[in-house]
Design an enzyme around this catalytic site. Structure first.
Site, PDB file in Angstrom:
ATOM      1  N   GLU A  44       0.334  -1.226   0.202  1.00 25.04           N
ATOM      2  CA  GLU A  44      -0.465  -0.076  -0.059  1.00 25.04           C
ATOM      3  C   GLU A  44       0.536   1.599   0.349  1.00 25.04           C
ATOM      4  OE1 GLU A  44      -4.115   1.500   0.132  1.00 25.04           O
ATOM      5  OE2 GLU A  44      -2.869  -0.439  -0.192  1.00 25.04           O
ATOM      6  N   LYS A 130      18.439  -8.720   0.350  1.00 23.86           N
ATOM      7  CA  LYS A 130      17.722  -7.217   1.063  1.00 23.86           C
ATOM      8  C   LYS A 130      17.160  -7.880   1.982  1.00 23.86           C
ATOM      9  CE  LYS A 130      14.508  -3.795   0.316  1.00 23.86           C
ATOM     10  NZ  LYS A 130      13.631  -3.471   1.591  1.00 23.86           N
ATOM     11  N   LYS A 329      11.615  -6.642  -5.892  1.00 25.28           N
ATOM     12  CA  LYS A 329      11.173  -6.770  -4.385  1.00 25.28           C
ATOM     13  C   LYS A 329      10.034  -8.244  -4.783  1.00 25.28           C
ATOM     14  CE  LYS A 329       9.710  -3.880  -1.159  1.00 25.28           C
ATOM     15  NZ  LYS A 329       9.156  -3.049  -0.264  1.00 25.28           N
TER      16      LYS A 329
END
Length: 688
Positions: A44, A130, A329
């Site tokens: 979000e 990451k 990601k």
């Protein structure tokens, strides 16, 4: 609480929308970085950030210096002294789809002139993980650790030197011959999954609040004002970047930098590689994705950096991120959606589980429409209501769950969940014992839902291994009233199976062959296949080994069952109640009737040898200084002790090592004597 584009109507006035987005992103940053209480899912936040970027790109006159797009985000907490970074700790731009990575590689190749040649020269990239932790900077002067600071807003962070000094993986003195005058090491503080579980065990034992996830635990531990508390928290660190370097030349490549860090004694993660071009980047990403859930720590993606330092310098930076790097990601593991209904499911043992019906949302790489609410108490504790906007989490193969509701978005007509009093499948009453969180249907095998689940469990590979008996076939067999109990499976014939919907003759014959093969099994598999509450594979094996045959198990008292290895009061009572139910005995007799299921039986296991601990129950917990747990267990059993898996009033001794956890707290509460390894040895020698 969080507000997103969904709670602010779209407007034709870009200035108004941009102002709202900036305020919302700053509020989310404050909750995330300063309060360590993130209340907006990453997906979000990323969506709002990209919307603001898009508006500012189309309307450059709306860009203001304090826009979240112009800096990293976050503020220094007032409880720590501020530290100004000599070189900013910038964040990275994000990529999500494979197309984003291909575009990144093309931009880099174009900027470096490598795409102009024929054929194009691929760019070398350093690819690494990451981590889902907290970014920090470590300063070393002449090899000595002198300061640690958090990233903060990228320009100013917090001084956490004393807390970081307690992290054992971080060297206080660099080693090797190539030690510079000044070195700023950039890296991540995190908590390994196993350490997180142990920490929460200690929190539970001390009746303190548990941490929601390893990242929150790491962040909260690092920002403790009392470094003594931080010292008790199992934090770890990985180095992955550099700030200031004085007194020697910068390594020529990023991979050489990390190799040099290892020489200095700094912890560097081994999951890294130098790859070429977009194909190499995507290969690394998908390879990491396949083993992500098995890694001992949480990650939320991978990072790509142009490997050569001179090419990094040539590419330079934009206002908030380097052009030479990108974070790729994984699909978001949390997302927002609306809860439209709460139904209940009936499990194999009659457990009634509330299930959230959701507006479809893409999370964790899949579209989710249902999520577990676990039990009635969890619904009440989280105050989740029908009509709420909720955060849904999905990670790997884990069943999606509702994490929380956003109370500031609760509509006026939101309704509380009411647990039904009758089973939605068979109409039997639903009961909940006072000491259990789970409500259960009392319909037993009369309940079609339990019947289906019981048959499915009976056929599993680790049970009777009936290949070809899947859920769709079981549905038809039960719904057409062809099978009511597991014993009925061995009565169905070819003609019956061949008439089932979408069930070919070959499939029917294969299932019959599998049923014939399943008639020859082991006692342990048969016990496990019965689906007794709390009896897994290990307990089934222990029961078979201890008693040797089925009849003694069926007739055993609770006291006799407690003599079985790792069987405690709850499990013993569950086994006893199962075999006390006449209907279950009837099904078992049908199953072992002539021509049905058989297994070899043997004598019961020999009684434990008499010794100094004969008749005593001992529990092991924690890590002993010089003995593996299995070694200690063998020594105790050789002396006649029963080694149990949980502490109860019947426990005679608890042997506790390091990180003892909740068992130690339970023993102290019950007044059970607690021994260390030396005490255990004295006990074995008869000196206690």
């Amino acid at each position: 609480m969080a507000r997103t584009s969904a709670s602010h109507p779209a407007t034709s006035a870009p200035a108004e929308r941009a102002a709202w987005l900036r305020a919302e992103l700053e509020r989310a940053n404050y909750a995330y970085y300063v309060l360590d209480q993130p209340d907006l899912p990453d997906a979000e936040y990323d969506k709002l950030f990209k919307e603001l970027e898009s508006i500012e790109t189309e309307h450059p006159d709306l860009i203001v210096p304090d826009s979240p797009t112009q800096r990293v985000g976050g503020e220094a907490a007032s409880g720590f002294e501020p530290v100004v970074h000599d070189q900013p700790m910038l964040s990275l731009n994000n990529g999500f789809a494979d197309e984003d990575i291909v575009a990144f590689d093309k931009r880099v190749g174009d900027a470096l002139g490598k795409n102009a040649s024929e054929p194009p020269v691929p760019v070398d990239y350093a690819a690494e993980l990451k981590f889902d932790g907290l970014a920090i900077s470590l300063r070393y002067v002449d090899g000595a650790f002198v300061q640690a600071s958090t990233r903060g807003d990228g320009t100013t962070g917090e001084n956490v030197t004393e807390n970081v000094r307690t992290i054992r993986s971080i060297p206080l003195k660099l080693k090797g011959k190539r030690v510079p005058h000044v070195l700023d090491v950039r890296g991540e503080v995190l908590m390994f999954k196993r350490d997180f579980e142990r920490l929460n065990e200690r929190q539970r034992a001390a009746e303190q609040k548990e941490f929601a996830n390893p990242r929150n635990a790491a962040a909260g531990s690092l920002r403790q004002l009392d470094s003594k508390i931080t010292a008790q928290r199992p934090l770890s660190f990985f180095a992955y970047g550099i700030g200031v370097l004085e007194g020697m030349e910068m390594p020529a490549t990023h991979s050489e930098l990390l190799d040099w860090y290892k020489e200095l004694g700094l912890p560097v993660n081994s999951e890294r590689a130098v790859v070429q071009g977009a194909e190499g980047l995507l290969g690394f990403f998908h390879g990491v994705g396949e083993k992500r859930e098995k890694l001992p720590y949480d990650i939320d993606g991978v990072v790509y950096k142009v490997n050569r330092r001179d090419e990094q310098d040539a590419l330079g930076f934009v206002s908030r991120a380097p052009r030479f790097a990108l974070a790729h990601k994984f699909p978001a593991q949390e997302a927002l959606t609306k809860l439209v209904a709460i139904d209940v499911q009936v499990g194999r043992t009659g457990a009634i589980t509330p299930v959230a019906r959701l507006e479809p949302v893409f999370v964790g790489g899949a579209t989710v429409t249902n999520a577990t609410l676990h039990n009635e108490d969890e619904v009440r504790r989280k105050d989740i209501r029908i009509g709420d906007t909720v955060i849904v989490r999905r990670a790997g193969d884990v069943i999606p769950e509702v994490v929380s509701a956003l109370l500031d978005r609760r509509p006026s007509d939101a309704r509380e969940f009411v647990m039904p009093t009758q089973c939605p499948v068979c109409g039997s009453s639903i009961e909940r014992l006072p000491d259990e969180a789970i409500a259960r249907c009392t319909g037993g095998l009369f309940c079609p839902a339990q019947r289906k689940q019981a048959l499915w469990h009976f056929a599993q590979r680790r049970a009777l291994d009936i290949d070809g008996l899947g859920e769709k076939i079981i549905d038809q067999l039960v719904e057409q009233n062809l099978v009511r109990t597991p014993a009925d499976l061995f009565n169905i014939g070819f003609a019956t199976l061949a008439e089932l919907d979408r069930f070919a003759e070959k499939s029917a014959q294969n299932l019959l062959d599998s049923l014939e093969k399943a008639k020859h099994t082991t006692l342990a598999r048969f016990i496990y296949a019965l689906g007794i509450r709390h009896v897994g594979e290990s307990t089934a094996k222990d029961l078979a080994k201890h008693f040797g045959s089925l009849d003694p198990i069926m007739d055993a008292s609770v006291e006799a069952l407690l003599e079985v290895n790792d069987v405690g009061p709850v499990v013993a009572e569950s086994i006893h109640q199962f075999f006390a139910e006449e209907h279950n005995r009837t099904v078992i007799e049908q199953l072992r009737a002539p021509g049905k299921v058989t297994w070899p039986e043997g004598p019961p296991a020999p009684k434990a040898p008499q010794g100094v601990l004969a008749g005593k129950t001992v529990v092991l917990t924690g890590t002993l200084p010089s003995l593996a747990r299995e070694e200690a267990k063998e020594m105790l059993e050789a002396a006649g002790a029963k080694v149990a898996g949980s502490v109860s009033k019947k426990t005679d001794y608890l042997v506790a090592g390091a990180d003892a956890g909740s068992k130690l707290a339970k023993a102290e509460e019950l007044g059970v004597p607690v021994l260390d390894e030396d005490g255990m040895r004295k006990l074995l020698e008869g000196q206690l």
